[in-house]
Scaffold this active site. Structure first.
Site: not given
Ligand SMILES: NC(=O)c1ccc[n+]([C@@H]2O[C@H](COP(=O)([O-])OP(=O)(O)OC[C@H]3O[C@@H](n4cnc5c(N)ncnc54)[C@H](O)[C@@H]3O)[C@@H](O)[C@H]2O)c1
Length: 264
Positions: A160, A164
């Site tokens: 991960y 990033k």
């Molecule tokens: N939640 C956190 O704490 C956090 C912190 C920093 C960064 N992020 C980043 O923010 C973004 C969104 O995260 P979130 O918290 O909403 O997580 P989440 O898991 O709720 O949402 C991620 C979405 O991406 C979709 N997804 C996964 N693999 C996929 C693929 N191969 N093709 C299409 N869609 C796909 C999933 O189905 C899901 O709906 C991510 O990139 C995550 O790395 C999240």
């Protein structure tokens, strides 16, 4: 330049991972400002949540299911935006997976490859397809949802973290390539965001470290100077700003939304 109530009226915004926690907040934030949305996610079930969210803010929303690790799917998402709405103004590379929770000395290669394929290659493929529309338009904005661990290491999260960090390199590279073409590319680096995804990581991290989930949660919160996790809405508001004309002087940036946890 001040924000206007419908500053995205007539703008077409493609959001990947639109059915997840941050994706739904992005739909609300852009939708209430007048944007039309193309919501993409893996399954139609997840997209049903996206549609509901768009309806709640009276936004037009077209949904497309597919895996962003597949080049044909990424092209399809952009084609669908153009077919349905005639153009594409904003791409938000938000789809992401957490990947394996294990140290590098035990790294599962399939998990590593899949994480890079979705988080990093997926963002590149969607950007490549979107730029095919934005370059001839002479305008467009890409916002990549990276992470605070795009700027620092994190034990047991190697795949991960690397995906990033790579996303930030991709952001700077694309920003330089299209800066004179009216296109801006930026990234945001959120800290832990309240919600299902973080709770899942906390449980897995607790298993790896042999401690309780409450202990891990307390440790994460203690590492945040504001004393709490970030909300998905706080992330979405920064993305809206970066996508707006108010950020017209910004490209190649990676903006921290970490409550002070990361300051570089
Ligand atoms: N939640 C956190 O704490 C956090 C912190 C920093 C960064 N992020 C980043 O923010 C973004 C969104 O995260 P979130 O918290 O909403 O997580 P989440 O898991 O709720 O949402 C991620 C979405 O991406 C979709 N997804 C996964 N693999 C996929 C693929 N191969 N093709 C299409 N869609 C796909 C999933 O189905 C899901 O709906 C991510 O990139 C995550 O790395 C999240």
């Amino acid at each position: 330049m001040k924000e206007t109530p419908h500053e995205f009226a007539g703008r077409i915004v493609l959001i990947t991972g639109a059915g997840g926690g941050i994706g739904l907040a992005l739909i609300r934030a852009f939708g209430k400002r007048g944007a039309s949305i193309v919501a993409a996610d893996l399954t139609t079930d997840l997209l049903a949540r996206a549609l509901e969210e768009a309806r709640a803010v009276a936004a037009l929303c077209h949904t497309v299911a597919g895996d962003v690790a597949e080049p044909t799917v990424c092209q399809l998402l952009v084609d669908a935006a153009v077919e349905r709405f005639g153009r594409l103004d904003v791409l938000i590379n938000n789809a992401g997976i957490g990947g394996p929770v294990e140290p590098v000395c035990q790294m599962d290669l399939d998990g590593w490859n899949r994480t890079l394929a979705v988080n990093l290659t997926g963002a590149m493929l969607c950007s490549r397809a979107a730029l095919g529309v934005m370059i001839p338009q002479n305008c467009g904005v890409i916002v990549n949802i990276a992470s605070n661990v795009g700027k620092r290491g994190h034990a047991a999260r190697g795949a991960y973290v690397v995906s990033k960090w790579g996303m930030l390199g991709l952001t700077q590279t694309m920003a330089l390539e299209v800066a004179r073409m009216g296109i801006r590319v930026n990234a945001v680096c959120p800290g832990p965001v309240e919600g299902e995804r973080v709770e899942g990581f906390i449980r897995r991290q607790a298993e790896v470290q042999g401690v309780t989930a409450d202990e891990i949660r307390a440790e994460w919160i203690a590492s945040m100077p504001i004393g709490r996790m970030i909300t998905a809405e706080e992330v979405a508001e920064v993305v809206v700003f970066l996508a707006s004309e108010r950020a017209s002087g910004m490209t190649g940036q990676s903006v921290n939304i970490t409550g002070g946890m990361v300051m570089h």
